[in-house]
Design an enzyme around this catalytic site. Structure first.
Site, PDB file in Angstrom:
ATOM      1  N   ARG A  74     -15.587  13.551   8.874  1.00 40.89           N
ATOM      2  CA  ARG A  74     -15.851  12.837   7.651  1.00 40.89           C
ATOM      3  C   ARG A  74     -16.162  13.759   6.485  1.00 40.89           C
ATOM      4  O   ARG A  74     -16.090  13.373   5.327  1.00 40.89           O
ATOM      5  CB  ARG A  74     -17.036  11.887   7.888  1.00 40.89           C
ATOM      6  CG  ARG A  74     -16.669  10.751   8.831  1.00 40.89           C
ATOM      7  CD  ARG A  74     -17.896   9.914   9.152  1.00 40.89           C
ATOM      8  NE  ARG A  74     -18.458  10.391  10.427  1.00 40.89           N
ATOM      9  CZ  ARG A  74     -19.484   9.791  11.038  1.00 40.89           C
ATOM     10  NH1 ARG A  74     -20.072   8.748  10.487  1.00 40.89           N
ATOM     11  NH2 ARG A  74     -19.927  10.233  12.193  1.00 40.89           N
ATOM     12  N   GLY A  75     -16.583  14.966   6.792  1.00 39.84           N
ATOM     13  CA  GLY A  75     -17.162  15.862   5.794  1.00 39.84           C
ATOM     14  C   GLY A  75     -16.327  16.146   4.557  1.00 39.84           C
ATOM     15  O   GLY A  75     -16.864  16.440   3.499  1.00 39.84           O
ATOM     16  N   GLU A 123     -10.880  21.184   4.640  1.00 39.25           N
ATOM     17  CA  GLU A 123     -12.149  21.189   5.376  1.00 39.25           C
ATOM     18  C   GLU A 123     -13.303  21.291   4.383  1.00 39.25           C
ATOM     19  O   GLU A 123     -13.171  21.940   3.335  1.00 39.25           O
ATOM     20  CB  GLU A 123     -12.207  22.442   6.262  1.00 39.25           C
ATOM     21  CG  GLU A 123     -12.097  22.239   7.734  1.00 39.25           C
ATOM     22  CD  GLU A 123     -13.234  21.490   8.385  1.00 39.25           C
ATOM     23  OE1 GLU A 123     -13.895  20.670   7.730  1.00 39.25           O
ATOM     24  OE2 GLU A 123     -13.444  21.711   9.573  1.00 39.25           O
ATOM     25  N   ASP A 124     -14.428  20.714   4.714  1.00 41.60           N
ATOM     26  CA  ASP A 124     -15.607  20.907   3.871  1.00 41.60           C
ATOM     27  C   ASP A 124     -16.258  22.248   4.154  1.00 41.60           C
ATOM     28  O   ASP A 124     -16.618  22.981   3.251  1.00 41.60           O
ATOM     29  CB  ASP A 124     -16.610  19.749   4.062  1.00 41.60           C
ATOM     30  CG  ASP A 124     -16.951  19.508   5.515  1.00 41.60           C
ATOM     31  OD1 ASP A 124     -16.070  19.744   6.366  1.00 41.60           O
ATOM     32  OD2 ASP A 124     -18.070  19.095   5.821  1.00 41.60           O
ATOM     33  N   ASP A 160     -17.608  26.864   9.922  1.00 48.55           N
ATOM     34  CA  ASP A 160     -18.830  27.449  10.472  1.00 48.55           C
ATOM     35  C   ASP A 160     -18.431  28.324  11.673  1.00 48.55           C
ATOM     36  O   ASP A 160     -18.010  29.466  11.489  1.00 48.55           O
ATOM     37  CB  ASP A 160     -19.737  26.260  10.840  1.00 48.55           C
ATOM     38  CG  ASP A 160     -21.126  26.655  11.228  1.00 48.55           C
ATOM     39  OD1 ASP A 160     -22.055  26.367  10.481  1.00 48.55           O
ATOM     40  OD2 ASP A 160     -21.309  27.241  12.306  1.00 48.55           O
ATOM     41  N   LYS A 175     -18.863  30.031   6.149  1.00 48.09           N
ATOM     42  CA  LYS A 175     -20.044  30.763   6.646  1.00 48.09           C
ATOM     43  C   LYS A 175     -19.542  31.848   7.592  1.00 48.09           C
ATOM     44  O   LYS A 175     -19.582  31.672   8.822  1.00 48.09           O
ATOM     45  CB  LYS A 175     -20.940  29.806   7.436  1.00 48.09           C
ATOM     46  CG  LYS A 175     -21.963  29.058   6.660  1.00 48.09           C
ATOM     47  CD  LYS A 175     -22.906  28.417   7.684  1.00 48.09           C
ATOM     48  CE  LYS A 175     -23.750  27.348   7.073  1.00 48.09           C
ATOM     49  NZ  LYS A 175     -24.548  26.649   8.116  1.00 48.09           N
ATOM     50  N   PHE A 216     -28.598  26.004   6.188  1.00 46.35           N
ATOM     51  CA  PHE A 216     -28.266  24.630   6.571  1.00 46.35           C
ATOM     52  C   PHE A 216     -28.019  23.847   5.283  1.00 46.35           C
ATOM     53  O   PHE A 216     -28.928  23.640   4.486  1.00 46.35           O
ATOM     54  CB  PHE A 216     -29.415  24.049   7.382  1.00 46.35           C
ATOM     55  CG  PHE A 216     -29.128  22.690   7.939  1.00 46.35           C
ATOM     56  CD1 PHE A 216     -27.837  22.209   8.079  1.00 46.35           C
ATOM     57  CD2 PHE A 216     -30.165  21.877   8.351  1.00 46.35           C
ATOM     58  CE1 PHE A 216     -27.573  20.962   8.589  1.00 46.35           C
ATOM     59  CE2 PHE A 216     -29.919  20.607   8.859  1.00 46.35           C
ATOM     60  CZ  PHE A 216     -28.625  20.155   8.974  1.00 46.35           C
ATOM     61  N   ASP A 219     -23.329  16.223   5.852  1.00 44.24           N
ATOM     62  CA  ASP A 219     -24.518  15.442   6.239  1.00 44.24           C
ATOM     63  C   ASP A 219     -25.575  16.242   6.985  1.00 44.24           C
ATOM     64  O   ASP A 219     -25.291  17.302   7.546  1.00 44.24           O
ATOM     65  CB  ASP A 219     -24.094  14.298   7.151  1.00 44.24           C
ATOM     66  CG  ASP A 219     -23.702  14.799   8.545  1.00 44.24           C
ATOM     67  OD1 ASP A 219     -22.830  15.676   8.629  1.00 44.24           O
ATOM     68  OD2 ASP A 219     -24.297  14.338   9.539  1.00 44.24           O
ATOM     69  N   ARG A 273     -24.733  12.806   2.490  1.00 43.94           N
ATOM     70  CA  ARG A 273     -23.330  13.099   2.161  1.00 43.94           C
ATOM     71  C   ARG A 273     -23.041  12.766   0.693  1.00 43.94           C
ATOM     72  O   ARG A 273     -22.098  13.283   0.114  1.00 43.94           O
ATOM     73  CB  ARG A 273     -22.383  12.267   3.032  1.00 43.94           C
ATOM     74  CG  ARG A 273     -22.364  12.653   4.502  1.00 43.94           C
ATOM     75  CD  ARG A 273     -21.206  11.944   5.193  1.00 43.94           C
ATOM     76  NE  ARG A 273     -21.320  11.951   6.636  1.00 43.94           N
ATOM     77  CZ  ARG A 273     -20.817  12.875   7.449  1.00 43.94           C
ATOM     78  NH1 ARG A 273     -20.180  13.915   6.959  1.00 43.94           N
ATOM     79  NH2 ARG A 273     -20.944  12.788   8.750  1.00 43.94           N
TER      80      ARG A 273
HETATM   81  C1  PRP Z   1     -18.511  19.621  10.618  1.00 43.72           C
HETATM   82  C2  PRP Z   1     -17.796  19.979   9.334  1.00 43.72           C
HETATM   83  C3  PRP Z   1     -16.585  20.728   9.820  1.00 43.72           C
HETATM   84  C4  PRP Z   1     -17.048  21.349  11.120  1.00 43.72           C
HETATM   85  C5  PRP Z   1     -17.267  22.815  10.932  1.00 43.72           C
HETATM   86  O1  PRP Z   1     -17.950  18.451  11.134  1.00 43.72           O
HETATM   87  O2  PRP Z   1     -17.455  18.822   8.600  1.00 43.72           O
HETATM   88  O3  PRP Z   1     -15.496  19.857  10.067  1.00 43.72           O
HETATM   89  O4  PRP Z   1     -18.273  20.704  11.467  1.00 43.72           O
HETATM   90  O5  PRP Z   1     -17.836  23.391  12.062  1.00 43.72           O
HETATM   91  P1  PRP Z   1     -17.160  24.481  12.968  1.00 43.72           P
HETATM   92  O6  PRP Z   1     -16.479  25.480  12.093  1.00 43.72           O
HETATM   93  O7  PRP Z   1     -18.353  25.094  13.703  1.00 43.72           O
HETATM   94  O8  PRP Z   1     -16.233  23.793  13.920  1.00 43.72           O
HETATM   95  P2  PRP Z   1     -18.699  17.468  12.131  1.00 43.72           P
HETATM   96  O9  PRP Z   1     -18.183  17.712  13.532  1.00 43.72           O
HETATM   97  O10 PRP Z   1     -20.186  17.569  11.964  1.00 43.72           O
HETATM   98  O11 PRP Z   1     -18.198  16.054  11.675  1.00 43.72           O
HETATM   99  P3  PRP Z   1     -18.284  15.362  10.222  1.00 43.72           P
HETATM  100  O12 PRP Z   1     -17.264  16.063   9.337  1.00 43.72           O
HETATM  101  O13 PRP Z   1     -17.910  13.956  10.522  1.00 43.72           O
HETATM  102  O14 PRP Z   1     -19.679  15.503   9.684  1.00 43.72           O
END
Ligand code: PRP
Length: 181
Positions: A45-46, A101-102, A105, A133, A154, A161, A167
């Protein structure tokens, strides 16, 4: 999960985000000029706020599609197992694709999604992340375009979120837990 009390400090303002999106769109135009119809794929969703601002700044014919991948759920740590909860509606074979992508990580989500989409034989496949990051990376993935490279803080807001809250903040904020000094 028990919620610890926290405050949010602004880290990247709405104005700075808008200015950076404008810059990034110049580069995206240069890359995709002449493309018949670019498929812009938001990872839910991000990315929902970022993709909305990004496509409105793009002066190109675009089709918008979404894919939902999740590795965190409500947790703060990546499970490293990426699950596809919702697939694309459209076909991408032979089409130029921009994955949005948002935040990158550990990189597991983006790496998994790029692998999945490449197997569908698109034309050019490029990736963009608002936040990166690099110090947290566990994979060899890097987005083609990055809005802001940030330290291991964070962050919430602008689509991102904390336990499904915050969000809707118009800026990127840093979470500061009140039980930490
Ligand atoms: C979060 C964020 C990225 C992902 C990054 O998504 O939106 O898509 O984690 O993390 P990574 O590089 O360690 O894989 P999340 O799974 O929390 O779902 P969301 O987008 O619905 O919040």
């Amino acid at each position: 999960m028990t919620k610890r009390p926290y405050v949010i400090d602004e880290m990247i303002s709405a104005k700075a985000i808008a200015a950076r999106i404008e810059e990034l769109c110049h580069e995206i135009h240069a890359e995709f000029r002449g493309t018949d119809k670019l498929v812009v794929v938001g990872l839910l969703r991000g990315s929902f706020v970022f993709i909305a601002d990004l496509v409105r700044e793009l002066d190109l014919p675009v089709e918008v599609d979404f894919l939902e991948a999740s590795s965190y759920g409500d947790a703060m740590e990546s499970s490293r197992e990426v699950r596809i909860l919702k697939d694309l509606r459209g076909q991408i074979e032979g089409r130029d694709v921009l994955v949005v992508e948002d935040i990158v990580d550990t990189g597991h989500t983006l790496k998994h999604v790029v692998g999945l989409l490449k197997a569908r034989k698109p034309g050019r496949l490029r990736t963009i992340a608002l936040l990166d990051k690099p110090s947290r990376r566990e994979t060899d993935v890097k987005a083609d375009w990055i809005g802001f490279s940030i330290p291991d803080e964070f962050v919430v807001g602008y689509g991102i979120d904390y336990a499904q809250r915050n969000r809707n903040l118009p800026f990127i904020g840093k979470v500061r837990f009140e039980d930490e000094s």
